[in-house]
Enzyme design. Structure first.
Site, PDB file in Angstrom:
ATOM      1  CD  GLU A 344       0.169  -1.171   3.075  1.00  0.00           C
ATOM      2  OE1 GLU A 344       0.114  -2.400   2.415  1.00  0.00           O
ATOM      3  OE2 GLU A 344       0.314  -1.300   4.381  1.00  0.00           O
ATOM      4  CD  GLU A 378      -2.717  -3.471  -0.699  1.00  0.00           C
ATOM      5  OE1 GLU A 378      -1.974  -2.771   0.040  1.00  0.00           O
ATOM      6  OE2 GLU A 378      -2.645  -4.528  -0.685  1.00  0.00           O
ATOM      7  CG  HIS A 381      -3.331  -0.949   3.867  1.00  0.00           C
ATOM      8  ND1 HIS A 381      -3.295  -1.115   5.226  1.00  0.00           N
ATOM      9  CD2 HIS A 381      -3.252  -2.140   3.420  1.00  0.00           C
ATOM     10  CE1 HIS A 381      -3.195  -2.426   5.565  1.00  0.00           C
ATOM     11  NE2 HIS A 381      -3.047  -3.013   4.264  1.00  0.00           N
TER      12      HIS A 381
HETATM   13 ZN    ZN Z   1      -2.686  -4.887   3.955  1.00  0.00          ZN
END
Ligand code: ZN
Length: 990
Positions: A344, A378, A381
């Site tokens: 991420e 992602e 995140h």
């Molecule tokens: Zn993760």
């Protein structure tokens, strides 16, 4: 990071109790929690009894006991980095880099020491100067502590507190190929038939220090200004959009690309990619970040899906968290060689190709769902992890549990027709609970004592149990309190670090404001019992059929029998009951499947007269009606009932009208709990097998998934028995009618859930050789083989390819295997390549499998390091392959470890995939011997080893204790004669 099922190491110390005084808890009137009504208002009346008790069951997290030297000193803090790196990616035949970093630091107290991280770098003499005036602070000594991965600088003068200095370090390093730090990757460009190189970073968890010296702990947030020198034919990307590119000052043929200052962030989120990749951009929309997808030019046709969903997912999270995505752009890059699923990095997310690229003409719906889930994970995140970061890796679950749960919510929002919340509920039961029932599990919050434990924390418990617990909180707090609490937590800690207690505080405030949690209860009090303790409870419901009440107790659930443990959990109790005739089928189904369920009661930590932790719950239905606790599997626990309620549930499942009221998830849950309780001697196998007998009425994927998963475990334990045939015949009988209902394999199914069901049933039917299943796979495969240009033309429906390939290879000739291997080498779609790699393990030819196992750890064969494990696990999962894979692991451990280089935790996955299939004492003892002999190679995987050993031992015990019982039931179900004789023989054989 999106992980591909890491299985890791546990710590011995997991939890402890403070202030635990059972007697005090039991005897004080009003002590403990008052039961909450569905609206959350306490139901006990006397105000003085509502005072919050001072001394309830408390679980405190242990202080961190890390090696004091491992953590950096807390007297010098970085504020800004100027990083400049020149990277040779095959330029002049070199794969290396050289650069310098100026780190603006501030001391909080007088000190003559500056410690920072550096690993595998050649570091030149360091200079330290005052930020204003540039007066030099003399460096007396500098040393590299290899074990602690630190560059230690001793100064002649002390740094003055609150004054700024610049630490200047020049360094050099190698561009390795082990997928960590700053490394190289490559691919073959089809148009020119040339090998192309790229440079890419993977810094989480502790690899930024392999690219430049830095304060490489998540709490040391700083801003970064980055410039990269690179071959002018390539493009450099970093967290921020490039501000300028121009000729390099000193290297001919090179450019310099400059990136402006980032927001404050942790080192593990810094990223750089230098490549000749193709790019496709989403339409620019005013006030929103620009999204771009990068990858091999040959994969240009596979980028549209990610490009279309990413802006929608960003918008979903901006609304959900009420915080705008703070960077001007979001680049997402498909990397040919990548260790995790995705990473991420803020503004520059990197993926393995199969997790980002989707070819609508080739890939299955499942691979599309994987892409959606990974992209949304992602992007979640960017808030959870990037904007607010855990203080230290022991709270990694805050990052990963949240990203996993928010990915489910976000993807369900993008694709409501995929019914992902059902999937999330059932997946959590199937993946988390069996692992968490082992003695060798670990708490979600795990103390990190040394660096090597950090990478091992990226495991199922951190990701999936973390997510399951957040789902439980969401369920008992309700939508409004959850959403508000999360948003306030993120706003309060933006650009900073936080611990779980910070989240609990905000959620508690909102819950009390909304009235969804009793005033005497805090989220911390509830959740510490779930995150700081290991394991989870089984809640036992014993009904009083005359009083319409139930006595509800709890104890820790272990996967092996005969354990006692002192733990206690605050359990949100929700239940539904057999409906009144007036309710419509739709209303019942909606109620059962709803996302949040306010608990009718809280099960608190008090002991009843029998010394059990439990209490009486009122409001149960009349005696002839079933009751189902833990509605929609909202809580991460199992439920046991008295015999009569099991009988009522079984009767309801066998009744076409009543089944709906239990709900899809409820039907899966009843099956799952029954099998697991039987496996641990809490329930007779007669109950789950009775439930299986009504599967012919089942038309939904999730209950079938649970039932066949349970039968698969039994299949594995009985597969060497003399009377295994009876089991096969029984399962075939169950499958036959439903297999016929699925239609021909060649007919594609568009609905995702229906397609998953077809796939599951067909795959089992081929395994059990039901009907003409195998014949159909052979026909389809032969048709494909006869097609000109097989890369473009494939008559097999995309969703059914993995099973058709597998059974065609299993029952085919070695030339089929070679032909499919050739398709692997020629395929341009990563997910299709993975499908083929797995199918190639289905062969029954020993020599083919042995060769394949060797190819798996040799990149010259064409199997990339990132895909190595697919080969092994595919071979290990079949009847013919398992013993070969086991022997391969025993013989070739050193070679496997060498192949992975720095990713030594990976070998744990090899051990667990073998251990889970074991079912004899001899195999278990061999495994014990093996782990002792190879402890040097397994130090970084000892949690997986412990879990594997425990699973293998449980398997052996199950066979000794349950095989007879199961055969007897099957015999009865088949209506066979002479069962007495048979069972006496069976008894001798097990
Ligand atoms: Zn993760």
């Amino acid at each position: 990071m999106e992980n591909l099922r890491e299985i890791e190491k546990s710590l011995n110390i997991s939890y402890h109790m403070m202030n635990f005084d059972i007697k005090k808890c039991c005897r004080s009137p009003g002590v403990g929690l008052t039961a909450a009504s569905p609206t959350g208002a306490p139901t006990t009346t006397a105000p003085e009894q509502n005072k919050c008790p001072a001394n309830l069951w408390t679980v405190d997290r242990l202080p961190e006991h890390f090696d004091p030297e491992y953590r950096l000193r807390r007297d010098v803090f970085p504020q800004h980095y100027d990083v400049s790196i020149d990277i040779n990616i095959g330029d002049g035949g070199k794969f290396d880099f050289a650069g310098h970093v100026d780190i603006l630091v501030e001391a909080t107290e007088p000190t003559n020491k500056i410690y920072l991280h550096s690993l595998d770098l050649e570091v030149e003499p360091v200079r330290v100067v005052e930020a204003e005036g540039e007066r030099e602070v003399p460096v007396q000594a500098q040393s590299l502590n290899v074990e602690m991965e630190q560059l230690r600088i001793e100064l002649g003068d002390k740094l003055a507190p609150h004054k700024k200095y610049v630490v200047k370090v020049a360094f050099k390093g190698k561009l390795g190929d082990d997928l960590h730090g700053l490394y190289r990757s490559s691919y073959l460009d089809e148009a020119t038939n040339t090998k192309r190189w790229l440079a890419v970073t993977q810094f989480e968890a502790t690899y930024a220090r392999r690219a430049f010296p830095c304060f490489d702990e998540p709490e040391f947030k700083a801003t970064f200004t980055i410039d990269i020198g690179h071959n002018s034919a390539l493009t450099a990307l970093s967290n921020m959009p490039a501000s300028k590119t121009g000729p390099h000052a000193s290297i001919k043929g090179f450019n310099h690309t400059y990136f402006p200052k980032t927001v404050p962030m942790s080192t593990y989120l810094v990223a750089v990619v230098v490549s000749d990749f193709y790019v496709t951009k989403s339409e620019h929309s005013e006030g929103h970040a620009d999204v771009a997808i990068w990858g091999r030019r040959d994969a240009a046709g596979q980028m549209a899906y990610a490009r279309d969903i990413a802006p929608k997912a960003l918008a979903f999270f901006e609304e959900y968290f009420d915080i705008k995505y703070p960077l001007p752009k979001q680049d997402m890059v498909a990397i040919p060689d990548f260790s995790a699923g995705a990473m991420e990095n803020w503004g520059l997310i990197t993926y393995r190709e199969a997790q980002l690229l989707y070819d609508p003409a080739v890939s299955s719906q499942s691979s599309k769902a994987h892409v959606a889930n990974t992209v949304v994970h992602e992007l979640a995140h960017q808030w959870f992890g990037n904007l607010v970061t855990m203080k230290w890796w022991s709270d990694l679950w805050l990052n990963e549990g949240f990203a996993t749960y928010m990915a489910a919510l976000g993807t369900a929002h993008l694709h409501p027709d995929w019914r992902l919340m059902e999937d999330t509920a059932v997946s959590q039961a199937l993946s988390v609970l069996p692992l968490d029932a082992l003695e060798s599990t670990h708490p979600v919050v795990r103390p990190i004592e040394h660096g090597r434990q950090i990478s091992q924390s990226f495991d199922t418990i951190t990701y999936r149990k973390g997510s399951a617990l957040l789902r439980m909180i969401h369920s008992f707090l309700g939508e409004k309190a959850f959403k508000q609490g999360v948003s306030r937590y993120l706003k309060q800690h933006a650009y900073g670090n936080a611990e779980q207690d910070d989240l609990w505080e905000r959620l508690t405030e909102e819950a009390h404001r909304e009235g969804s949690l009793p005033a005497c209860l805090t989220v911390k009090r509830v959740m510490d019992t779930w995150t700081v303790q290991s394991g989870f409870p089984v809640v036992t419901v014993r009904r009083d059929y005359d009083k319409n009440t139930a006595n509800v107790t709890q104890e820790r659930f272990f996967s092996s029998k005969k354990h006692s443990a002192e733990e206690c959990w605050y359990v949100p109790l929700s239940f539904i009951a057999a409906p009144d005739a007036a309710k419509t089928a739709k209303a019942l189904k909606d109620a059962a499947d709803s996302a949040t369920h306010a608990p009718q009661e809280w099960l608190r930590c008090q002991r009843d007269e029998a010394g059990q932790i439990g209490q009486t719950v009122a409001g149960l239905p009349a005696k002839d009606k079933w009751v189902l606790f833990n509605v929609n599997m909202g809580g991460a626990y199992r439920v046991q009932y008295d015999e009569e309620n099991w009988r009522l549930l079984a009767a309801a499942l066998a009744d076409p009208k009543q089944r709906n009221a239990i709900g899809v998830v409820g039907r899966a849950q009843v099956l799952d709990d029954a099998f697991e309780l039987a496996q641990t001697d809490r329930l007779k196998y007669a109950v789950p097998l009775e439930l299986v007998s009504s599967l012919h009425l089942e038309e939904e994927y999730q209950p079938w998934r649970v039932a066949l998963g349970a039968l698969s475990r039994i299949d594995n334990l009985l597969r060497n028995d003399l009377y295994y045939d009876f089991f096969r015949e029984w399962v075939s009988q169950i499958l036959r009618p439903v297999f016929e209902k699925q239609g021909r394999i060649r007919d594609a199914v568009t609905d995702f859930t229906a397609s998953k069901l077809k796939n599951l049933i067909t795959s089992w039917s081929c395994k059990m050789e039901v009907g003409d299943c195998l014949e159909q796979t052979r026909e389809l495969f032969a048709q494909w083989r006869a097609t000109p240009d097989p890369e473009k033309n494939n008559p097999i429906p995309q969703d059914q390819r993995s099973l058709v390939y597998c059974y065609a290879i299993r029952h085919g000739k070695s030339e089929d295997w070679i032909w499919l291997w050739d398709r692997y080498l020629k395929s341009n779609v990563a997910s299709a390549r993975v499908t083929i790699l797995s199918a190639l393990g289905c062969s029954r030819d020993h020599w083919v499998l042995r060769r394949y196992l060797e190819w798996g750890i040799n990149e010259a064969s064409g199997v990339r390091l990132q895909d190595s494990f697919y080969v092994f696990s595919a071979v290990a999962s079949t009847e013919a392959g398992y013993p070969l894979a086991r022997d391969f692991l025993y013989r070739r451990t050193k070679a496997i470890a060498k192949h992975y280089g720095t990713s030594t935790t990976r070998i744990g996955r090899y051990v667990s995939s073998i251990a889970n299939r074991m079912n004899t004492e001899e195999e278990y003892q061999q495994l014990v011997e093996y782990t002792k002999k190879n402890s040097d190679y397994l130090t970084h995987a000892d949690q997986a080893v412990k879990q594997g050993l425990e699973n293998a031992r449980n398997n052996v015990q199950w066979r000794l204790g349950h095989a007879d019982e199961v055969y007897k039931m099957i015999q009865a179900a088949l209506g066979g004669e002479g069962s007495e004789t048979l069972l006496s023989v069976v008894t001798d054989s097990v």
